[in-house]
Design an enzyme around this catalytic site. Structure first.
Site, short mmCIF file in Angstrom:
data_model
loop_
_atom_site.label_atom_id
_atom_site.label_comp_id
_atom_site.label_asym_id
_atom_site.label_seq_id
_atom_site.Cartn_x
_atom_site.Cartn_y
_atom_site.Cartn_z
N ARG A 174 0.85 -1.19 0.00
CA ARG A 174 0.00 0.00 0.00
C ARG A 174 0.89 1.24 0.00
NH1 ARG A 174 -5.60 -1.35 1.77
NH2 ARG A 174 -5.75 -3.50 1.03
N GLU A 228 0.48 4.18 0.88
CA GLU A 228 -0.21 5.18 1.69
C GLU A 228 0.78 6.22 2.19
OE1 GLU A 228 -3.75 3.36 4.09
OE2 GLU A 228 -2.11 1.93 4.17
N ARG A 260 1.43 2.35 13.48
CA ARG A 260 0.60 1.19 13.17
C ARG A 260 0.41 0.95 11.67
NH1 ARG A 260 -5.32 2.43 13.22
NH2 ARG A 260 -5.55 4.68 13.07
N HIS A 261 1.16 1.68 10.83
CA HIS A 261 1.03 1.51 9.39
C HIS A 261 2.35 1.05 8.77
CE1 HIS A 261 -2.58 4.12 9.84
NE2 HIS A 261 -3.01 3.36 8.85
N GLU A 310 -8.14 -1.52 14.42
CA GLU A 310 -8.78 -2.46 13.51
C GLU A 310 -7.79 -3.55 13.11
OE1 GLU A 310 -9.94 -2.60 8.82
OE2 GLU A 310 -10.25 -0.70 9.86
N SER A 313 -10.87 -6.66 8.05
CA SER A 313 -11.97 -6.12 7.25
C SER A 313 -12.51 -7.26 6.40
CB SER A 313 -11.47 -4.98 6.35
OG SER A 313 -12.53 -4.43 5.61
N ARG A 334 -0.49 -6.43 12.73
CA ARG A 334 -1.39 -5.82 13.74
C ARG A 334 -1.83 -6.85 14.78
NH1 ARG A 334 -5.22 -1.00 11.50
NH2 ARG A 334 -3.57 0.26 10.56
#
Length: 434
Positions: free
Chosen positions: A211, A213, A219-220, A357, A360, A408
């Site tokens: 990703r 991002e 946490r990423h 989270e 998903s 995570r």
């Protein structure tokens, strides 16, 4: 190394060859001790200066910390030694000398900042605490695989280089592929859906996702490990059942098989396997509970995504793993199916740890026309995904699944401060090496 004995297996009366790293040297005058470390633990090597060959003693005492040694000798019982035994050496060989100035202290007596640890990951993993994280990670992945197989799921491996992004948008890493533009895959989502329409029906995958991002948070990651599940003839509630079972299986395996590692991390007394069923809150209930905490400056309204502060407030309120279900259709991806009796509600769900989270998922749209409409509603070109959509013309069963972030899961399970501690060699906006 032929005939090598691990330090943990050395018993009084044995004649052994041990090999490992020089953890520490203790010179007490007429007597000295070398502490040798391997993957199984540490052992004391006793040097009696007046009774041993001078060259042997000199070799041992001259060796620098973290040098690799091979020691042959006899194992004696010694209650005062850290492990109750010691080796009286007949020979000591320095296999690989270490420099005297080390970038960090593998004994852990001197703390190092996380960037220093990540820059010197090989040395860092000589620390008991760091090594324990990855032993636990390995046990989690083993247990997860075993749990999936108990649900009759087949392990698959899907492409990580793709012609189009899974979900479109700006979070794609473009690459040159023989002169054409391609991308690193954001998720195995579309491929695992295709598999449930094949003869496999129920599948899982553990593999990297990418990703692009624009973030730099604890946490990423830009490269992560995703634990994915998909099953034909499942709805979203059945997918949640499997999700809950898999997460519990991971905790149970760690509790049962990682006692030494939990002790190294100081978690042996407080580590707890999730008990009972995970609560299932609707999206509407979730925003009401967040609003009731007063944690946000502005009240959430229907259609808002949950901000990080809201997730934290709700997590503290719930106090355990939980699901958020029945999300508004407009904020879930195109492949998530809506409820048959209310098109404003999706079958999408998230599974949460109180901190963040983790998962998903949802039931997928298996009807061709509705799937194409979903693409168009999100501004995506269905023709770019023809390899995916055309298979829905040939008999695609109802299906559901989810993706779980492995890092995570480890981060929350072990209460780590930064997700990079759960990755051997993290990839983020600042880090491309080592």
């Amino acid at each position: 190394m032929n005939g090598r004995t691990y330090t943990a297996d050395a018993e009084p009366g044995d004649t052994v060859t041990i090999a490992g790293w020089l953890h520490e040297t203790r010179d007490l005058g007429g007597i000295a001790f070398l502490i040798l470390r391997d993957t199984s633990g540490k052992i004391q090597v006793k040097l009696e200066k007046d009774e041993m060959d001078d060259a042997l003693v000199e070799t041992g005492l001259d060796a620098s910390r973290e040098s690799v040694l091979k020691v042959e000798g006899d194992v004696k019982e010694e209650p005062r030694a850290p492990t109750g035994v010691e080796v009286v050496p007949t020979s000591i060989e320095v296999i690989a000398e270490a420099e005297t100035q080390l970038p960090l202290d593998p004994s852990g007596k001197v703390d190092a900042e996380l960037p220093t640890r990540l820059n010197n990951r090989t040395l860092d993993l000589r620390r008991e605490e760091a090594k324990a994280v990855f032993e636990i990670r390995a046990e989690v992945l083993r247990a997860v695989r075993e749990a999936f197989r108990s649900f009759a799921a087949t392990e698959i491996n899907t492409p990580k280089i793709v012609a189009t992004g899974t979900e479109g948008g700006t979070e794609l890493f473009p690459i040159s592929y023989f002169g054409e533009e391609a991308f690193m895959n954001q998720s195995p989502q579309l491929f695992k859906q295709l598999m449930v329409g094949s003869g496999l029906e129920r599948v899982f995958e553990i593999g990297p996702i990418f990703r692009a991002e624009e973030h730099n948070t604890p946490r990423h990651l830009n490269e992560a490990t995703s634990i994915d599940f998909e099953s034909a003839f499942f709805d979203h509630t059945e997918a949640m059942d499997v999700c809950e079972a898999v997460v519990k299986a991971a905790y149970e395996a760690v509790a049962e098989n990682c006692e030494r590692e939990l002790e190294a991390l100081g978690l042996d007394e407080e580590f707890a396997v999730p008990d009972g069923e995970f609560p299932r809150l609707t999206y509407e209930e979730a925003i009401q509970r967040i609003n009731a905490t007063g944690a946000l400056d502005e009240q959430l309204v229907w259609g808002d995504d949950l901000p990080t502060e809201g997730e934290h407030a709700l997590g503290q309120d719930v106090g355990e793993h939980y699901f958020i279900t029945d999300w508004p259709s407009e904020i879930k991806p195109f492949y998530i199916k809506d409820h048959d009796d209310d098109e404003t509600l999706s079958t999408g769900f998230d599974m949460m740890h109180p901190r963040m989270e983790l998962v998903s998922g949802g039931q997928r749209e298996h009807r061709y026309e509705e799937l194409i409409a979903g693409f168009e509603q999100q501004g995506l070109d269905p023709e770019a995904f023809d390899y995916y959509t055309k298979m829905f013309k040939y008999g695609m069963p109802p299906h559901a699944g989810w993706g779980l972030g492995a890092e995570r899961l480890i981060m929350t399970m072990l209460d780590l401060d930064n997700i990079r501690e759960a990755v051997l060699f993290p990839r983020d906006r600042q880090r491309l090496s080592p």
